[in-house]
Design a protein around this motif. Structure first.
Motif, PDB file in Angstrom:
ATOM      1  N   SER A  41       0.860  -1.188   0.000  1.00  0.00           N
ATOM      2  CA  SER A  41       0.000   0.000   0.000  1.00  0.00           C
ATOM      3  C   SER A  41       0.890   1.230   0.000  1.00  0.00           C
ATOM      4  CB  SER A  41      -0.927   0.006   1.217  1.00  0.00           C
ATOM      5  OG  SER A  41      -0.187   0.175   2.405  1.00  0.00           O
ATOM      6  N   THR A  42       0.248   2.378  -0.160  1.00  0.00           N
ATOM      7  CA  THR A  42       0.960   3.646  -0.086  1.00  0.00           C
ATOM      8  C   THR A  42       0.213   4.543   0.895  1.00  0.00           C
ATOM      9  OG1 THR A  42      -0.285   4.541  -1.949  1.00  0.00           O
ATOM     10  CG2 THR A  42       1.857   3.560  -2.450  1.00  0.00           C
ATOM     11  N   PRO A  43       0.881   5.544   1.430  1.00  0.00           N
ATOM     12  CA  PRO A  43       0.210   6.452   2.365  1.00  0.00           C
ATOM     13  C   PRO A  43      -0.953   7.179   1.685  1.00  0.00           C
ATOM     14  CG  PRO A  43       2.598   6.824   2.355  1.00  0.00           C
ATOM     15  CD  PRO A  43       2.295   5.889   1.240  1.00  0.00           C
ATOM     16  N   SER A  44      -1.981   7.467   2.453  1.00  0.00           N
ATOM     17  CA  SER A  44      -3.109   8.238   1.924  1.00  0.00           C
ATOM     18  C   SER A  44      -2.641   9.647   1.590  1.00  0.00           C
ATOM     19  CB  SER A  44      -4.235   8.314   2.954  1.00  0.00           C
ATOM     20  OG  SER A  44      -3.837   9.128   4.052  1.00  0.00           O
ATOM     21  N   THR A  45      -3.428  10.340   0.810  1.00  0.00           N
ATOM     22  CA  THR A  45      -3.097  11.721   0.455  1.00  0.00           C
ATOM     23  C   THR A  45      -2.956  12.576   1.705  1.00  0.00           C
ATOM     24  OG1 THR A  45      -4.297  11.462  -1.620  1.00  0.00           O
ATOM     25  CG2 THR A  45      -3.828  13.711  -0.901  1.00  0.00           C
ATOM     26  N   ASN A  46      -3.901  12.425   2.634  1.00  0.00           N
ATOM     27  CA  ASN A  46      -3.830  13.205   3.877  1.00  0.00           C
ATOM     28  C   ASN A  46      -2.561  12.890   4.650  1.00  0.00           C
ATOM     29  OD1 ASN A  46      -6.245  14.451   3.352  1.00  0.00           O
ATOM     30  ND2 ASN A  46      -7.450  13.053   4.593  1.00  0.00           N
ATOM     31  N   LYS A  47      -2.191  11.619   4.700  1.00  0.00           N
ATOM     32  CA  LYS A  47      -0.985  11.221   5.438  1.00  0.00           C
ATOM     33  C   LYS A  47       0.264  11.749   4.734  1.00  0.00           C
ATOM     34  CE  LYS A  47      -1.272   9.429   8.782  1.00  0.00           C
ATOM     35  NZ  LYS A  47      -1.321  10.037  10.138  1.00  0.00           N
ATOM     36  N   LEU A  48       0.284  11.735   3.400  1.00  0.00           N
ATOM     37  CA  LEU A  48       1.424  12.290   2.666  1.00  0.00           C
ATOM     38  C   LEU A  48       1.596  13.772   2.969  1.00  0.00           C
ATOM     39  CD1 LEU A  48       0.977  10.511  -0.771  1.00  0.00           C
ATOM     40  CD2 LEU A  48       2.934  10.261   0.771  1.00  0.00           C
ATOM     41  N   PHE A 105      -5.401   4.472  -6.733  1.00  0.00           N
ATOM     42  CA  PHE A 105      -5.472   4.137  -5.312  1.00  0.00           C
ATOM     43  C   PHE A 105      -6.172   5.253  -4.540  1.00  0.00           C
ATOM     44  CE2 PHE A 105      -3.526   4.450  -1.060  1.00  0.00           C
ATOM     45  CZ  PHE A 105      -3.950   3.227  -0.544  1.00  0.00           C
ATOM     46  N   THR A 106      -5.851   6.499  -4.858  1.00  0.00           N
ATOM     47  CA  THR A 106      -6.478   7.641  -4.194  1.00  0.00           C
ATOM     48  C   THR A 106      -7.975   7.679  -4.479  1.00  0.00           C
ATOM     49  OG1 THR A 106      -4.417   8.871  -4.366  1.00  0.00           O
ATOM     50  CG2 THR A 106      -6.398  10.158  -3.946  1.00  0.00           C
ATOM     51  N   ARG A 107      -8.350   7.430  -5.722  1.00  0.00           N
ATOM     52  CA  ARG A 107      -9.784   7.376  -6.066  1.00  0.00           C
ATOM     53  C   ARG A 107     -10.484   6.277  -5.278  1.00  0.00           C
ATOM     54  NH1 ARG A 107      -9.091   8.016 -12.562  1.00  0.00           N
ATOM     55  NH2 ARG A 107      -9.076  10.283 -12.618  1.00  0.00           N
ATOM     56  N   TYR A 108      -9.846   5.115  -5.191  1.00  0.00           N
ATOM     57  CA  TYR A 108     -10.417   3.991  -4.441  1.00  0.00           C
ATOM     58  C   TYR A 108     -10.615   4.369  -2.977  1.00  0.00           C
ATOM     59  CZ  TYR A 108     -10.550  -0.418  -1.902  1.00  0.00           C
ATOM     60  OH  TYR A 108     -10.887  -1.428  -1.053  1.00  0.00           O
ATOM     61  N   ARG A 109      -9.589   4.965  -2.358  1.00  0.00           N
ATOM     62  CA  ARG A 109      -9.689   5.365  -0.949  1.00  0.00           C
ATOM     63  C   ARG A 109     -10.791   6.395  -0.748  1.00  0.00           C
ATOM     64  NH1 ARG A 109      -5.311   4.227   2.653  1.00  0.00           N
ATOM     65  NH2 ARG A 109      -6.644   5.348   4.066  1.00  0.00           N
TER      66      ARG A 109
END
Length: 116
Positions: A41-48, A105-109
């Motif tokens: 996985s990768t960090p969420s946009t907010n976490k980035l 991935f961002t769209r999915y989240r």
């Protein structure tokens, strides 16, 4: 090409922090950090955004390893357009694929959080 995780790891080392203290300070589980390392996985946009702010680095650098001002990615009616600035920038196919995967991935989240 260095991954997001590798850039985060280098920032942790430069601050002379432990990964555990980094996780505690930013509210990240060590399991999530491990998933980032393994590419699961990768960090969420907010976490980035939070990580970039914590280490005072740009999102461009954190996500892509590019310096500020090298290019912008703009969303226009659901499509993504490269807005190149000042210089002709060529991305490798691997870099383009990574960005596409991250966008998906961002769209999915985003969809998952709107369903909750």
């Amino acid at each position: 090409m260095q991954s997001i995780y590798e850039r985060i790891e280098s920032l942790i080392k430069m601050r002379k922090m432990t990964k555990k203290s980094f996780c505690e300070q930013l509210g990240i589980s060590t399991g999530n950090l491990g998933d980032w390392k393994r590419g699961k996985s990768t960090p969420s946009t907010n976490k980035l955004i939070e990580i970039a702010s914590f280490f005072d680095v740009s999102l461009d650098w954190l996500i892509l390893g590019k310096e500020r001002g090298s290019f912008h990615l703009k969303e226009n009616a659901g499509t993504y357009v490269w807005d190149e600035l000042e210089e002709n920038i060529t991305l490798s196919e691997k870099e383009k694929e990574f960005i596409k995967e991250y966008i998906n991935f961002t769209r999915y989240r985003k969809q998952q959080s709107s369903e909750e």
